[in-house]
Design an enzyme around this catalytic site. Structure first.
Site, mmCIF file in Angstrom:
data_model
loop_
_atom_site.group_PDB
_atom_site.id
_atom_site.type_symbol
_atom_site.label_atom_id
_atom_site.label_comp_id
_atom_site.label_asym_id
_atom_site.label_seq_id
_atom_site.Cartn_x
_atom_site.Cartn_y
_atom_site.Cartn_z
ATOM 1 N N LYS A 20 -4.848 19.036 53.403
ATOM 2 C CA LYS A 20 -3.590 18.580 54.012
ATOM 3 C C LYS A 20 -3.820 17.258 54.736
ATOM 4 O O LYS A 20 -4.836 17.076 55.420
ATOM 5 C CB LYS A 20 -3.084 19.647 54.985
ATOM 6 C CG LYS A 20 -1.740 19.337 55.639
ATOM 7 C CD LYS A 20 -1.329 20.493 56.549
ATOM 8 C CE LYS A 20 0.021 20.268 57.205
ATOM 9 N NZ LYS A 20 0.419 21.417 58.058
ATOM 10 N N SER A 96 4.847 23.611 57.147
ATOM 11 C CA SER A 96 4.723 22.190 56.875
ATOM 12 C C SER A 96 3.701 21.861 55.782
ATOM 13 O O SER A 96 3.697 20.754 55.242
ATOM 14 C CB SER A 96 4.327 21.462 58.165
ATOM 15 O OG SER A 96 3.024 21.865 58.608
ATOM 16 N N SER A 120 2.960 27.439 59.304
ATOM 17 C CA SER A 120 2.900 26.340 58.336
ATOM 18 C C SER A 120 1.908 26.509 57.198
ATOM 19 O O SER A 120 1.887 25.700 56.275
ATOM 20 C CB SER A 120 2.618 25.018 59.062
ATOM 21 O OG SER A 120 3.739 24.613 59.797
#
Length: 366
Positions: A20, A96, A120
């Site tokens: 990420k 997210s 997330s």
């Protein structure tokens, strides 16, 4: 839109991992999905968890897009790109850690790292039909992770199978030791209000595997959800509030941050009191049960078109966010949704520090 924002390879020919873009990878900029970091210089060092994966032979193939500043649950990002949910292209990928879930669901990587402050990792994993683990708070190092300071955030892996989740955790945490498959265990099914089809799907899956359970309640679950929102708002404003008013942020993030600016010390103090009480409530139940079970999401992921028209999504993390507040390990596991090719997801909660045992319990479920 590809879930990768940077292509390239680091490491040997071993299992593959995507990272990420809120974690540092040396030589690549960390942009957090935001124009505010468009011109960020390349990171000088790897995040600690990234270094650990490389040291154990993993190959990093790229970084993944995310909901801007990791401050949203839909995964929609007009600047960095919105990755397409492989199992339901017309529905949100979840946030997210949207790109991490998508690239795993595509089958283009063995594992992907996300971060989980309020669901997330588990949220996009549930949306995209893969496994997502939120480890116990503090289990994995957050050095080299944005924002630098958080009292709720953890790094966690997503994968298509449990074995790969365990392999990634073993590489990142030398104290993580895979459990042998467990036999019978005590299950507390948390009584919550959700889509009746999801409730039935969970019961059907447990019946299919011969699980016995007792229905339990978590009276502070809703308060814990609100308290976690308060903490996240206060800490995200402290980390990123200075980027508002400069045309550097997407409209949704700008608005959310400005609302978060109104979070005062009294609200945070009250949230901390809920944190302690809810954590004790979960601990108490886990003295009686080996795991707690509840849905990951209260309903199917909403349609992109409806979210873009303004459909509220705040309810989507009401079963996820409380366990960031409490710090317990939580694992989202995909299960069939009745009458549909789309998978829904259940969530397993374990005792603090018992992440490996939680994975072993999940192994009996898969």
């Amino acid at each position: 839109m590809s879930p990768l924002v940077i292509e390239g390879c680091i490491g040997g020919p071993g299992r593959t991992v995507a990272i990420k873009d809120s974690l540092d990878v040396a030589g690549w900029p960390t942009r957090c999905g935001s124009r505010a970091f468009e011109h960020a210089p390349p990171a000088q060092d790897h995040a600690t968890v990234v270094e650990a994966l490389l040291d154990d032979g993993w190959q990093i193939i790229g970084k993944t897009v995310l909901h801007e500043l990791a401050f949203g649950v839909t995964g929609i990002n007009e600047w960095a790109g919105t990755p397409v949910n492989p199992q339901a292209p017309d529905r949100i990928p979840g946030g997210s850690s949207s790109g991490s879930a998508v690239i795993v669901a595509q089958g283009n990587v063995d594992v992907a790292l996300g971060t989980d402050t309020g669901g997330s990792v588990r949220m996009p994993a549930a949306c995209c039909g893969v496994l997502g683990l939120k480890p116990s708070f503090g289990r994995l190092s957050r050095h080299g992770v944005y924002p630098a300071s958080s009292s709720l955030d953890v790094v966690g892996p997503m994968a298509r199978d449990l074995e790969t989740i365990v392999a990634a955790m073993t590489s990142m945490d030398s104290t993580f030791s895979a459990h042998k498959p467990l036999g019978k265990f005590r299950v507390g099914l948390v009584n919550v209000s959700c889509d009746p089809a999801i409730e039935q799907a969970i019961r059907d899956e447990m019946n299919r595997r011969g699980w016995a359970w007792e229905v339990v309640t978590l009276p502070l679950l809703d308060q814990a959800f609100e308290a976690a929102l308060t903490v996240i708002n206060a800490e995200t404003w402290a980390a990123y509030g200075h980027y508002t008013g400069q045309a550097l942020l997407g409209a949704d993030i700008e608005a959310r941050l400005l609302r978060a600016a109104n979070t005062d010390a009294v609200a945070v103090q009250a949230a901390d009191a809920v944190r302690m009480a809810f954590s004790e409530q979960v601990d108490h139940l886990l003295e009686r049960f080996d795991t707690l079970v509840l849905p990951s999401l209260p309903r199917l992921p909403p349609l992109l078109v409806d979210v873009c028209k303004g459909e509220s999504v705040i309810d989507l993390t009401r079963f996820l966010r409380p366990f960031n507040l409490s710090g317990h390990p939580a694992l989202s596991v995909p299960i069939p949704y009745p009458g549909s090719s789309i998978k829904t997801s259940l969530q397993l909660i374990g005792a603090k520090g018992d992440d490996a045992r939680l994975c072993a319990i999940a192994g009996a479920f898969l």
